[in-house]
Design an enzyme around this catalytic site. Structure first.
Site, mmCIF file in Angstrom:
data_model
loop_
_atom_site.group_PDB
_atom_site.id
_atom_site.type_symbol
_atom_site.label_atom_id
_atom_site.label_comp_id
_atom_site.label_asym_id
_atom_site.label_seq_id
_atom_site.Cartn_x
_atom_site.Cartn_y
_atom_site.Cartn_z
ATOM 1 N N SER A 12 92.066 61.671 70.031
ATOM 2 C CA SER A 12 92.322 60.352 70.606
ATOM 3 C C SER A 12 90.979 59.767 71.002
ATOM 4 O O SER A 12 89.996 60.497 71.168
ATOM 5 C CB SER A 12 93.268 60.447 71.810
ATOM 6 O OG SER A 12 92.790 61.376 72.776
ATOM 7 N N GLU A 14 88.767 56.708 73.393
ATOM 8 C CA GLU A 14 88.764 55.768 74.511
ATOM 9 C C GLU A 14 87.818 54.615 74.224
ATOM 10 O O GLU A 14 86.686 54.816 73.777
ATOM 11 C CB GLU A 14 88.322 56.462 75.799
ATOM 12 C CG GLU A 14 88.302 55.515 77.010
ATOM 13 C CD GLU A 14 87.855 56.185 78.279
ATOM 14 O OE1 GLU A 14 88.650 56.983 78.823
ATOM 15 O OE2 GLU A 14 86.712 55.941 78.727
ATOM 16 N N ASP A 106 87.935 53.828 90.914
ATOM 17 C CA ASP A 106 86.712 53.912 91.708
ATOM 18 C C ASP A 106 86.686 52.800 92.753
ATOM 19 O O ASP A 106 87.310 51.750 92.578
ATOM 20 C CB ASP A 106 85.491 53.768 90.799
ATOM 21 C CG ASP A 106 85.389 54.899 89.786
ATOM 22 O OD1 ASP A 106 85.735 56.034 90.148
ATOM 23 O OD2 ASP A 106 84.991 54.627 88.639
ATOM 24 N N PHE A 215 75.727 58.908 84.050
ATOM 25 C CA PHE A 215 77.161 59.162 84.063
ATOM 26 C C PHE A 215 77.476 60.512 84.715
ATOM 27 O O PHE A 215 78.401 60.631 85.520
ATOM 28 C CB PHE A 215 77.721 59.170 82.634
ATOM 29 C CG PHE A 215 77.763 57.836 81.957
ATOM 30 C CD1 PHE A 215 77.494 56.658 82.646
ATOM 31 C CD2 PHE A 215 78.074 57.735 80.602
ATOM 32 C CE1 PHE A 215 77.538 55.419 82.017
ATOM 33 C CE2 PHE A 215 78.136 56.509 79.964
ATOM 34 C CZ PHE A 215 77.860 55.343 80.674
ATOM 35 N N HIS A 265 89.898 64.425 73.173
ATOM 36 C CA HIS A 265 89.805 63.010 73.542
ATOM 37 C C HIS A 265 88.331 62.632 73.531
ATOM 38 O O HIS A 265 87.523 63.218 74.263
ATOM 39 C CB HIS A 265 90.397 62.797 74.938
ATOM 40 C CG HIS A 265 90.496 61.358 75.332
ATOM 41 N ND1 HIS A 265 91.380 60.482 74.753
ATOM 42 C CD2 HIS A 265 89.828 60.635 76.271
ATOM 43 C CE1 HIS A 265 91.260 59.284 75.313
ATOM 44 N NE2 HIS A 265 90.319 59.345 76.224
#
Length: 293
Positions: A12, A14, A106, A215, A265
Site C-alpha cells: 500500500s 501513502e 499532531d 523526520f 506500507h
C-alpha cells in the site's frame, strides 16, 4: 547481485494532498505510475487541525472517481468537535470511501503539548469507536515499534494500541523504522498482549538523508550510522542517491519478507520512482493492459 523473487506480496502507498498546481501534477504522475501495481489501498494524509481537510477530501474523491485504487482517508482528533469529525466521515462514506486511517494527530503548534478539543475525540481509540458508530468503516491505526515519543513507557504505548484495536480497528501500520529487529521484537510484544490484527511495517525509501534525520527526530526512529555513511558526499548527486536509497530499502524489505512478512506500507512522499523500483525488485509487476480485439 541478482535478487530472486520473494513470492506474493501486498503493498500500500501513502500520499499527501498537494498544495500547488505543480505539486498536484507531480502527485497524479505518481498515482498513475503506481496504480498498475494494484496496491491493496492508498492513503491520503490529513494536516494538524484539519489544515488540509479540503485538499485531502478532494484528493480522495478524485482517487475514487478517476482511478481503480482503493483510497483510505486519514482523520484526526485535532481541533475539531465530534460532530465535525463525524460529518467528514459521513462525507467520505457517501463518496464511496470505506477505509479510514484514524489518528490522534499532531498538535497544531509543533512542539507544543497535545490538547484535545473540548468537544472532540480525545484520542485515537475514541475516534475509532466514533467512526464505527458513523458507518462500518475498515479502520487502520498507527503503531510505534520504537514507542510513541510522548508515551511514558513501552507498556503504556502498547496498551494504547490495544485500546484502538478493541475499539474496532482492523489493522495497524507502523511508523517507519530502519532496524528490522526492532519491528520483530515489537511483534512479539504485540502478540503477547493479545493483539492479533495485522501490524503492517511502514517503509520509507530514503532519498534525502537530511530530511529523514528531521523526520526521525520527530517520531523517535533510530537511524543506523551506516546509512549516514552510505549517503555521505551525495548531496549534489541525486541519481546516485536514488540507487543507494533503493538498495537500502530493498535490503530491509527482503529481510522482513524472508521472515514471513507479506504486507508493506510505503511512505512515498508523493514520488513514484523509488517505490516503483523497489516493488519491481521485490517481484511486483504492473497488471497487464487489456488489448482491444
Amino acid at each position: 547481485m541478482i535478487l530472486a523473487p520473494l513470492g506474493p506480496l501486498n503493498v500500500s502507498f501513502e500520499f499527501f494532498p498537494p498544495k500547488t498546481p505543480e505539486m498536484e501534477d507531480a502527485l497524479w504522475r505518481t498515482v498513475r505510475r503506481l496504480e498498475p501495481l494494484q496496491p491493496s489501498f492508498v492513503s491520503v494524509t490529513y494536516g494538524a487541525g484539519g489544515s488540509t481537510r479540503e485538499r485531502t477530501h478532494a484528493t480522495v474523491k478524485r482517487l475514487v472517481d478517476e482511478t481503480s485504487l482503493n483510497p483510505a482517508a486519514h482523520l484526526t482528533c485535532v481541533a475539531a468537535a465530534k460532530g465535525e469529525v463525524d460529518e467528514v466521515a459521513r462525507e467520505y462514506w457517501d463518496a464511496g470511501v470505506r477505509h479510514i486511517v484514524a489518528l490522534r494527530g499532531d498538535p497544531q503548534v509543533p512542539g507544543s503539548p497535545y490538547e484535545p478539543h473540548p468537544g472532540g475525540y480525545t484520542r485515537a481509540a475514541d475516534l475509532v469507536a466514533g467512526l464505527k458508530r458513523v458507518a462500518d468503516f475498515e479502520i487502520s491505526v498507527a503503531a510505534y515499534p520504537e514507542i510513541h515519543p510522548e508515551a511514558p513507557s513501552p507498556g503504556v504505548d502498547l496498551d494504547n494500541l490495544k485500546r484502538k484495536i478493541d475499539a474496532g480497528a482492523t489493522r495497524a501500520i507502523t511508523q517507519f523504522f530502519f532496524y528490522n529487529d526492532v519491528y520483530f521484537r515489537f511483534l512479539d510484544r504485540v502478540l503477547a498482549a493479545g493483539i492479533t490484527v495485522p501490524v503492517v511495517p511502514g517503509i520509507i525509501p530514503v532519498s534525502n538523508f537530511k530530511q529523514i534525520v528531521r523526520f526521525a527526530a520527530a517520531c523517535g526512529a533510530a537511524i543506523p550510522g551506516t546509512m549516514a555513511r552510505h549517503f555521505e558526499g551525495l548531496d549534489e548527486d541525486p541519481e546516485t542517491r536514488k540507487l543507494v536509497a533503493t538498495t537500502i530499502a530493498a535490503e530491509q524489505v527482503r529481510g522482513l519478507a524472508a521472515a514471513g512478512i507479506k504486507d508493506f506500507h510505503f511512505y512515498t512522499l508523493n514520488r513514484a520512482d523509488l517505490c516503483f523500483a523497489l516493488c519491481h525488485l521485490l517481484g511486483l509487476r504492473a497488471a497487464p493492459t487489456a488489448v482491444a480485439a
